[in-house]
Design an enzyme around this catalytic site. Structure first.
Site, PDB file in Angstrom:
ATOM      1  N   GLY A  41      29.929  81.528  15.751  1.00  0.00           N
ATOM      2  CA  GLY A  41      29.602  82.510  16.780  1.00  0.00           C
ATOM      3  C   GLY A  41      28.704  81.967  17.875  1.00  0.00           C
ATOM      4  N   LEU A  43      29.421  82.324  21.025  1.00  0.00           N
ATOM      5  CA  LEU A  43      30.545  81.584  21.596  1.00  0.00           C
ATOM      6  C   LEU A  43      30.285  81.095  23.014  1.00  0.00           C
ATOM      7  CD1 LEU A  43      33.462  83.885  20.346  1.00  0.00           C
ATOM      8  CD2 LEU A  43      32.465  81.882  19.207  1.00  0.00           C
ATOM      9  N   HIS A  47      34.203  76.856  22.354  1.00  0.00           N
ATOM     10  CA  HIS A  47      34.951  77.740  21.455  1.00  0.00           C
ATOM     11  C   HIS A  47      36.160  78.344  22.191  1.00  0.00           C
ATOM     12  CE1 HIS A  47      30.694  78.235  19.790  1.00  0.00           C
ATOM     13  NE2 HIS A  47      31.350  77.744  18.747  1.00  0.00           N
ATOM     14  N   LYS A 160      33.748  67.612  19.333  1.00  0.00           N
ATOM     15  CA  LYS A 160      32.294  67.527  19.449  1.00  0.00           C
ATOM     16  C   LYS A 160      31.709  67.242  18.064  1.00  0.00           C
ATOM     17  CE  LYS A 160      28.042  69.432  20.401  1.00  0.00           C
ATOM     18  NZ  LYS A 160      27.848  70.307  19.265  1.00  0.00           N
ATOM     19  N   ASP A 161      32.334  67.849  17.034  1.00  0.00           N
ATOM     20  CA  ASP A 161      31.944  67.600  15.650  1.00  0.00           C
ATOM     21  C   ASP A 161      33.013  66.702  15.025  1.00  0.00           C
ATOM     22  OD1 ASP A 161      29.641  69.715  15.311  1.00  0.00           O
ATOM     23  OD2 ASP A 161      31.253  70.699  16.397  1.00  0.00           O
ATOM     24  N   SER A 196      27.093  73.613  23.361  1.00  0.00           N
ATOM     25  CA  SER A 196      26.716  73.866  21.975  1.00  0.00           C
ATOM     26  C   SER A 196      25.938  75.167  21.921  1.00  0.00           C
ATOM     27  CB  SER A 196      25.830  72.726  21.451  1.00  0.00           C
ATOM     28  OG  SER A 196      25.170  73.132  20.258  1.00  0.00           O
ATOM     29  N   ARG A 198      23.527  75.652  20.200  1.00  0.00           N
ATOM     30  CA  ARG A 198      22.112  75.277  20.070  1.00  0.00           C
ATOM     31  C   ARG A 198      21.464  74.906  21.412  1.00  0.00           C
ATOM     32  NH1 ARG A 198      23.997  73.159  14.767  1.00  0.00           N
ATOM     33  NH2 ARG A 198      22.772  74.232  13.178  1.00  0.00           N
TER      34      ARG A 198
HETATM   35  P1  AMP Z   1      30.376  76.066  15.652  1.00  0.00           P
HETATM   36  O1  AMP Z   1      30.358  77.509  16.045  1.00  0.00           O
HETATM   37  O2  AMP Z   1      29.298  75.263  16.271  1.00  0.00           O
HETATM   38  O3  AMP Z   1      30.504  75.885  14.161  1.00  0.00           O
HETATM   39  O4  AMP Z   1      31.716  75.470  16.267  1.00  0.00           O
HETATM   40  C1  AMP Z   1      32.979  76.034  15.978  1.00  0.00           C
HETATM   41  C2  AMP Z   1      34.057  75.131  16.482  1.00  0.00           C
HETATM   42  O5  AMP Z   1      33.910  74.957  17.893  1.00  0.00           O
HETATM   43  C3  AMP Z   1      33.994  73.731  15.861  1.00  0.00           C
HETATM   44  O6  AMP Z   1      35.316  73.279  15.599  1.00  0.00           O
HETATM   45  C4  AMP Z   1      33.332  72.929  16.938  1.00  0.00           C
HETATM   46  O7  AMP Z   1      33.644  71.564  16.903  1.00  0.00           O
HETATM   47  C5  AMP Z   1      33.900  73.577  18.182  1.00  0.00           C
HETATM   48  N1  AMP Z   1      33.046  73.267  19.341  1.00  0.00           N
HETATM   49  C6  AMP Z   1      31.710  73.456  19.458  1.00  0.00           C
HETATM   50  N2  AMP Z   1      31.251  72.976  20.640  1.00  0.00           N
HETATM   51  C7  AMP Z   1      32.337  72.450  21.281  1.00  0.00           C
HETATM   52  C8  AMP Z   1      32.531  71.802  22.530  1.00  0.00           C
HETATM   53  N3  AMP Z   1      31.519  71.570  23.371  1.00  0.00           N
HETATM   54  N4  AMP Z   1      33.780  71.395  22.851  1.00  0.00           N
HETATM   55  C9  AMP Z   1      34.827  71.605  22.011  1.00  0.00           C
HETATM   56  N5  AMP Z   1      34.702  72.228  20.818  1.00  0.00           N
HETATM   57  C10 AMP Z   1      33.482  72.637  20.449  1.00  0.00           C
END
Ligand code: AMP
Length: 308
Positions: A41, A43, A47, A160-161, A196, A198
């Site tokens: 979330g 977002l 995302h 990114k991850d 991000s 964060r």
């Molecule tokens: P998270 O909410 O941080 O767990 O991310 C959920 C999904 O979104 C994961 O597959 C992340 O790799 C992807 N994601 C997060 N930040 C980015 C970004 N800057 N570019 C592309 N995908 C992202």
């Protein structure tokens, strides 16, 4: 393809989610596919890029929003992780999502911690796996559980991850989970900072200094083309990042991708034909940021040489 705003169904229980997906599959044609985007979330555009791709490629898109306690260490930011359900649902709607799955911790983990853990060995060993012990077990376990709940045809993950993509792809292959893992490119701010959830933690000064990550990665290909070994490249990147006074480096590592094994030896990286992950984790104050670049050094070196 244009996506149209529509009101997604908000689902909070596993039973209702299963029932809705089953009803969709029953009513849809045999080729209709289910796309799945798991998130925590808060977002942003990263995302949204995964959601748009899923909506474009599938008949039904499920977005999950779950801040998974299993993947946070005891001294990490679980309690203060940013949340905004209303805003997330609006963003989901504007990107054409069909179902937003918003389970509680009790719904996902009636017993906490679960008695079953999914652990993907060598791929989880280095980088974030080393600096955040247990993190990838938490990720693999929740994603395995979500895959069993949603049973998607495709699941979308951001590079990114990059290590997370490698862990999930390995898990799906090892356990014969019938899902296609779709890696998606990193989405960045105009100035280069990778989006991000964060990033909201950063003070104005830290936000400015956080550009050290993308700036150093932008120089990496040149250093590879100039003949740096993996160790020399890591050293150069670290020196470059340290020019930002508040940067506190967690790791700078060069590993094989998707195998995630350190590249050792004294050979120039530009002779390396396979994919290489150049990965960074750096703290700015209390905020830990990650960024990376995947290159095929031999191809990149050839391109840079021919551009001269
Ligand atoms: P998270 O909410 O941080 O767990 O991310 C959920 C999904 O979104 C994961 O597959 C992340 O790799 C992807 N994601 C997060 N930040 C980015 C970004 N800057 N570019 C592309 N995908 C992202």
């Amino acid at each position: 393809m244009m996506t149209h705003a529509k009101t997604p169904a908000i689902v909070r229980t596993i039973a209702e989610l299963r029932q809705r997906i089953k009803a969709y599959r029953r009513a849809a044609s045999a080729e209709a596919t289910v796309g799945f985007v798991p998130t925590m979330g808060y977002l942003h555009g990263g995302h949204a890029s995964l959601l748009r791709r899923s909506v474009h490629e599938n008949g039904l898109t499920v977005l999950s929003i779950f801040v998974n306690p299993l993947q946070f260490g005891p001294n990490e930011d679980l309690a203060r992780y940013p949340r905004d359900e209303e805003r997330d649902v609006t963003l989901a709607a504007s990107n054409g999502v069909d179902i937003v799955f918003l389970p509680s911790v009790e719904e996902m983990y009636p017993v906490y911690p679960l008695l079953t853990t999914v652990s993907v060995s060598s791929v989880s060993e280095h980088l974030c796996g080393a600096s955040r012990p247990g993190h990838f077990d938490g990720v693999a376990t929740v994603v395995a559980k979500l895959f069993n709940i949603v049973q998607p045809d495709r699941a979308y993950f951001g590079l990114k991850d990059a290590q997370q993509v490698a862990v999930i792809a390995q898990m799906a292959a090892d356990l014969s989970i019938p899902v296609e893992i779709v890696p998606c490119p990193i989405v960045r701010e105009q100035d280069g900072l990778a989006l991000s959830s964060r990033n909201v933690y950063l003070s104005a000064g830290e936000r400015e200094q956080s550009l050290a990550l993308s700036r150093s990665l932008a120089k990496a290909e040149r250093w590879v083309a100039a003949g740096a070994t993996a160790q020399e490249l890591a050293k150069k990147l670290a020196e470059d990042i340290r020019q930002a006074p508040s940067a506190d480096i967690d790791y700078v590592e060069i590993v094989t991708y998707p195998g995630m094994q350190p590249i050792i030896g004294s050979g120039a990286l530009r002779e390396y034909a396979d994919s290489v992950l150049i990965a960074l984790a750096v703290r700015f104050g209390r905020t830990r940021l990650i960024d990376n670049l995947i290159v095929k050094p031999k191809e990149a070196g050839d391109l840079l040489c021919s551009a001269k």
